[in-house]
Design a protein around this motif. Sequence first.
Motif, PDB file in Angstrom:
ATOM      1  N   LEU A  90       0.905  -1.206   0.047  1.00  0.00           N
ATOM      2  CA  LEU A  90      -0.025  -0.080   0.044  1.00  0.00           C
ATOM      3  C   LEU A  90       0.917   1.218   0.031  1.00  0.00           C
ATOM      4  N   PRO A  91       2.070   1.478   0.844  1.00  0.00           N
ATOM      5  CA  PRO A  91       2.671   2.718   0.777  1.00  0.00           C
ATOM      6  C   PRO A  91       3.279   3.036  -0.564  1.00  0.00           C
ATOM      7  N   GLU A  92       3.612   1.973  -1.185  1.00  0.00           N
ATOM      8  CA  GLU A  92       4.424   2.363  -2.819  1.00  0.00           C
ATOM      9  C   GLU A  92       3.264   2.694  -3.768  1.00  0.00           C
ATOM     10  N   LEU A  93       1.965   2.654  -3.403  1.00  0.00           N
ATOM     11  CA  LEU A  93       0.868   3.119  -4.637  1.00  0.00           C
ATOM     12  C   LEU A  93       0.897   4.757  -4.373  1.00  0.00           C
ATOM     13  N   SER A  94       2.088   5.493  -4.602  1.00  0.00           N
ATOM     14  CA  SER A  94       2.086   6.644  -4.529  1.00  0.00           C
ATOM     15  C   SER A  94       2.085   7.507  -5.798  1.00  0.00           C
ATOM     16  N   LYS A  95       1.634   8.764  -5.658  1.00  0.00           N
ATOM     17  CA  LYS A  95       1.568   9.507  -7.068  1.00  0.00           C
ATOM     18  C   LYS A  95       3.161   9.574  -7.846  1.00  0.00           C
ATOM     19  N   ARG A  96       2.980   9.532  -9.131  1.00  0.00           N
ATOM     20  CA  ARG A  96       3.851   9.383 -10.026  1.00  0.00           C
ATOM     21  C   ARG A  96       4.451   7.926 -10.162  1.00  0.00           C
ATOM     22  N   SER A  97       4.098   6.947  -9.320  1.00  0.00           N
ATOM     23  CA  SER A  97       4.677   5.582  -9.357  1.00  0.00           C
ATOM     24  C   SER A  97       4.045   4.905 -10.285  1.00  0.00           C
ATOM     25  N   GLN A  98       4.606   3.777 -10.876  1.00  0.00           N
ATOM     26  CA  GLN A  98       4.069   2.933 -11.955  1.00  0.00           C
ATOM     27  C   GLN A  98       3.655   1.673 -11.578  1.00  0.00           C
ATOM     28  N   LEU A  99       2.653   1.037 -12.092  1.00  0.00           N
ATOM     29  CA  LEU A  99       2.294  -0.262 -11.743  1.00  0.00           C
ATOM     30  C   LEU A  99       2.161  -0.841 -13.045  1.00  0.00           C
ATOM     31  N   VAL A 100       1.946  -2.334 -12.892  1.00  0.00           N
ATOM     32  CA  VAL A 100       1.695  -3.405 -14.064  1.00  0.00           C
ATOM     33  C   VAL A 100       0.143  -3.829 -13.589  1.00  0.00           C
ATOM     34  N   PHE A 101      -0.470  -3.631 -14.584  1.00  0.00           N
ATOM     35  CA  PHE A 101      -1.810  -4.341 -14.388  1.00  0.00           C
ATOM     36  C   PHE A 101      -1.902  -5.404 -15.404  1.00  0.00           C
ATOM     37  N   HIS A 102      -1.964  -6.709 -14.734  1.00  0.00           N
ATOM     38  CA  HIS A 102      -1.822  -8.168 -15.638  1.00  0.00           C
ATOM     39  C   HIS A 102      -3.100  -8.437 -16.036  1.00  0.00           C
ATOM     40  N   ARG A 103      -4.061  -8.413 -15.132  1.00  0.00           N
ATOM     41  CA  ARG A 103      -5.436  -8.823 -15.722  1.00  0.00           C
ATOM     42  C   ARG A 103      -6.408  -8.266 -14.696  1.00  0.00           C
ATOM     43  N   ARG A 104      -7.749  -8.305 -15.241  1.00  0.00           N
ATOM     44  CA  ARG A 104      -8.727  -8.028 -14.507  1.00  0.00           C
ATOM     45  C   ARG A 104      -9.812  -9.222 -14.190  1.00  0.00           C
ATOM     46  N   GLY A 105     -10.368  -9.401 -13.321  1.00  0.00           N
ATOM     47  CA  GLY A 105     -11.237 -10.529 -12.848  1.00  0.00           C
ATOM     48  C   GLY A 105     -12.141 -10.290 -11.463  1.00  0.00           C
ATOM     49  N   THR A 106     -12.772 -11.666 -11.061  1.00  0.00           N
ATOM     50  CA  THR A 106     -13.222 -11.678 -10.031  1.00  0.00           C
ATOM     51  C   THR A 106     -12.805 -12.830  -9.196  1.00  0.00           C
ATOM     52  N   SER A 107     -12.446 -12.508  -7.857  1.00  0.00           N
ATOM     53  CA  SER A 107     -11.721 -13.253  -7.195  1.00  0.00           C
ATOM     54  C   SER A 107     -12.579 -13.550  -5.868  1.00  0.00           C
TER      55      SER A 107
ATOM     56  N   THR B 150      -0.475   3.870 -20.258  1.00  0.00           N
ATOM     57  CA  THR B 150       0.780   4.296 -20.892  1.00  0.00           C
ATOM     58  C   THR B 150       0.940   3.461 -22.034  1.00  0.00           C
ATOM     59  N   THR B 151       1.740   3.942 -22.898  1.00  0.00           N
ATOM     60  CA  THR B 151       2.441   3.168 -23.841  1.00  0.00           C
ATOM     61  C   THR B 151       3.744   2.432 -23.686  1.00  0.00           C
ATOM     62  N   ASP B 152       4.092   2.547 -22.423  1.00  0.00           N
ATOM     63  CA  ASP B 152       5.564   2.289 -22.186  1.00  0.00           C
ATOM     64  C   ASP B 152       5.402   0.531 -22.298  1.00  0.00           C
ATOM     65  N   PRO B 153       6.534  -0.058 -22.670  1.00  0.00           N
ATOM     66  CA  PRO B 153       6.889  -1.438 -22.824  1.00  0.00           C
ATOM     67  C   PRO B 153       6.627  -2.014 -21.384  1.00  0.00           C
ATOM     68  N   LEU B 154       6.134  -3.329 -21.762  1.00  0.00           N
ATOM     69  CA  LEU B 154       6.008  -4.004 -20.417  1.00  0.00           C
ATOM     70  C   LEU B 154       7.624  -4.635 -19.930  1.00  0.00           C
ATOM     71  N   PRO B 155       7.386  -4.954 -18.799  1.00  0.00           N
ATOM     72  CA  PRO B 155       8.976  -5.133 -18.051  1.00  0.00           C
ATOM     73  C   PRO B 155       9.344  -6.668 -18.234  1.00  0.00           C
ATOM     74  N   TRP B 156       9.118  -7.260 -19.458  1.00  0.00           N
ATOM     75  CA  TRP B 156       9.423  -8.654 -19.591  1.00  0.00           C
ATOM     76  C   TRP B 156       9.419  -8.916 -21.164  1.00  0.00           C
ATOM     77  N   PRO B 157      10.349  -9.806 -21.584  1.00  0.00           N
ATOM     78  CA  PRO B 157      10.420 -10.037 -22.986  1.00  0.00           C
ATOM     79  C   PRO B 157       9.161 -10.331 -23.558  1.00  0.00           C
ATOM     80  N   SER B 158       9.089  -9.756 -24.802  1.00  0.00           N
ATOM     81  CA  SER B 158       7.640  -9.769 -25.739  1.00  0.00           C
ATOM     82  C   SER B 158       7.284 -11.432 -25.725  1.00  0.00           C
ATOM     83  N   GLY B 159       6.049 -11.647 -25.390  1.00  0.00           N
ATOM     84  CA  GLY B 159       5.321 -13.235 -25.304  1.00  0.00           C
ATOM     85  C   GLY B 159       5.902 -13.984 -24.416  1.00  0.00           C
TER      86      GLY B 159
END
Length: 701
Positions: free
Chosen positions: A289-306, A527-536
Amino acid sequence: MAVATALPLQQFIASLDDTCLPKILQVCSGVYFQGSVYEISGSEVSFSTGDLIKVIGLELLSVCCEDLSNNDKFELPINHTGLFKVVPDEMPFSTVEEMMSMRPVGLESCLPFTFTSRSKMTFDNVTLGAGKAITVLSIEQREDEEDRVRCHVQGQQEVSAEVLIPLSTRGDFVECESKECYTLQEIMSSPGLRSRRFRFENTTKCQRPLVLSPIHQVNALMNLRKNILKFPSSLEVDVVDVTELCQDVKFVTPLSLPEVISQPDESFPAVVNVLEGPDSRSPFKCSWLPELSKRSQLVFHRRGTSAMILLSSLKSRKAQQYFLVSHQYGGRFRRRPREFNSVYELYVASMQAPGLKVSVTRNCEEVEEEGLPGLSVGDQLEVVRCERMELPCESPTAQRQSVEALLCHHLPEPDDGDDDDDEEEVKQDEERQEVLLPLYMPGHFCEVLKDKKKYRLRDLGKDFSLPLDVKVVSRDPDVESDPLAGFACLRIEAAMLEPVIQTSFPYRSDRCFEIPTRWLSMSVAFTTDPLPWPSGEPPECHLDRVTEVTDTFFYEFRKQESSDEAPPPRPPKRNLSSLASCKKSSSKASKKTSKHRTDKNAPTKKLADLTLNSKKRPPAPPPPAILEDEPPPIVPRKSSGANKTSGKALPNTYVKMEEPKKKAAPLCEAEADEDSEHDYETVDETLLTMMKAAQENVMFY
């Protein structure tokens, strides 16, 4: 490249139409304190110098009318029913084409109209003198020829002629005042008419010339604005057109987490920027939670129901804790007996799981007036059903009251094998004994449980009704520090399906956590930034399965889930005036039943005959009259006889006192008042004064 000219917003918007949109404007002046705030129909609009506005739509709202004689302005709605006439311009037109361009396009009422020429003209052997009225009938267009206007000329002696005048004809042409009238909608739809001056067709209104300007509702986008911005074009700001310079500018649209959930599957995975972090009073207590600060970046993998389970620790000396646990939790649980603090809690639990058996953990005194039976520690009860019971009547004429009660079977205690046959018969009677517990009755019960099986978390939610008390007997091996393993007992409060976003940080994309979108408020932008892993080659994600939450989360969840539940029943109202008679009748009944019941704590007859339980003690006897040269009287010992009501003090042979200055007034003997409400001795003020003087003058021998 030439610098674009700044124009007032209203003037610039009036020159636009839907065909030239979108346009990108930049605010360059007219802003106070580097920020201008306008309240428009409850919507706050703020512009600052340098802001970019992308205009995407226009909607005509009203018309601003400016009186040229005194510069007064007023607005008229676009559906105004009044008509307007064109005021002829004083300046002449240099060509026929220029004059025709000022006429409304597409309106049949624009023709015919009349004009004059200040110079003589000749067309097709027809000479038109200066000041001659010429009426335009139509415009004729021919291929490979110049466009012409067909005009009608009225000559002398009612002789008329028609002449074709080319549009390029030069001269000084002056428009005559026309009888044609226009509505505001017609004027605003014609760029030529919008630049003309008008007056009201109704002569009772203002006859001074007016300039009509449209006021549009501007639909625009701004950077970091979530919704489409709507504001009137009459705002006093200056703008400049920067559409050509800002072709590559992208307007960032902030999204809330529920809006992220509504995005299509093709939008994931993606790198997002945090525009606004969560509130400081977030309902979560976790490491990410403390790392969800302004100007930080996140990777959204997927959405769903848990599927999640809400757990709570039991109340103790430490603060109560709450956890959201995923169904994928790999630990094992064992059931623990539940505790109940009222009969109503027993009723709720029995509705979810019939055949509930409990043991009484605290004595309950019998209150016959309220219909509460007596229970002892260790009594075992089996809940059967809920039915109605009648309360004892308060008076012979009172109407009987019935309340909901829980019918329970009183179970026998375990057999030790040393009981007599009579005791076995008594136990058989107790086994068939029924007990009615009103739902409003308080009590302390513990569930009788013999289940020693180990369960997974998902199985507990399927096989048993909630709430359920459990204990972790084997922790999850995939959780580094399992916080659930250290509790002696946990309560499964509820099961829920939550919309979540599986998230990670770019520098640790394989360690994922789930963000419940209903309980966390923050805004992000894709954003259009590349994902932090090799393509595919997406990484194998390790999901956090236990998330600690605050008590605020628990209370808000309970508020949402239990909004339709009925409150526990209240005891029935009793008539206080008739309670005395009811108590007398109940005391008589208790005396009769006490003959057949033996109580280990009941006092013996000798103890009951002691002074503490006998009549109230009489007050102290009054002292005798004090004579000269006599020692002060002493208080006699308490009489053991109950019928002795008065007495006098005997002289004290060990104490002498000096001669008193005055003789004390004789006191009358006081009789004991057996009906007095006090059970202590009453001391007279004269006796207190006398004893104080004796203590001051006493001599010991």
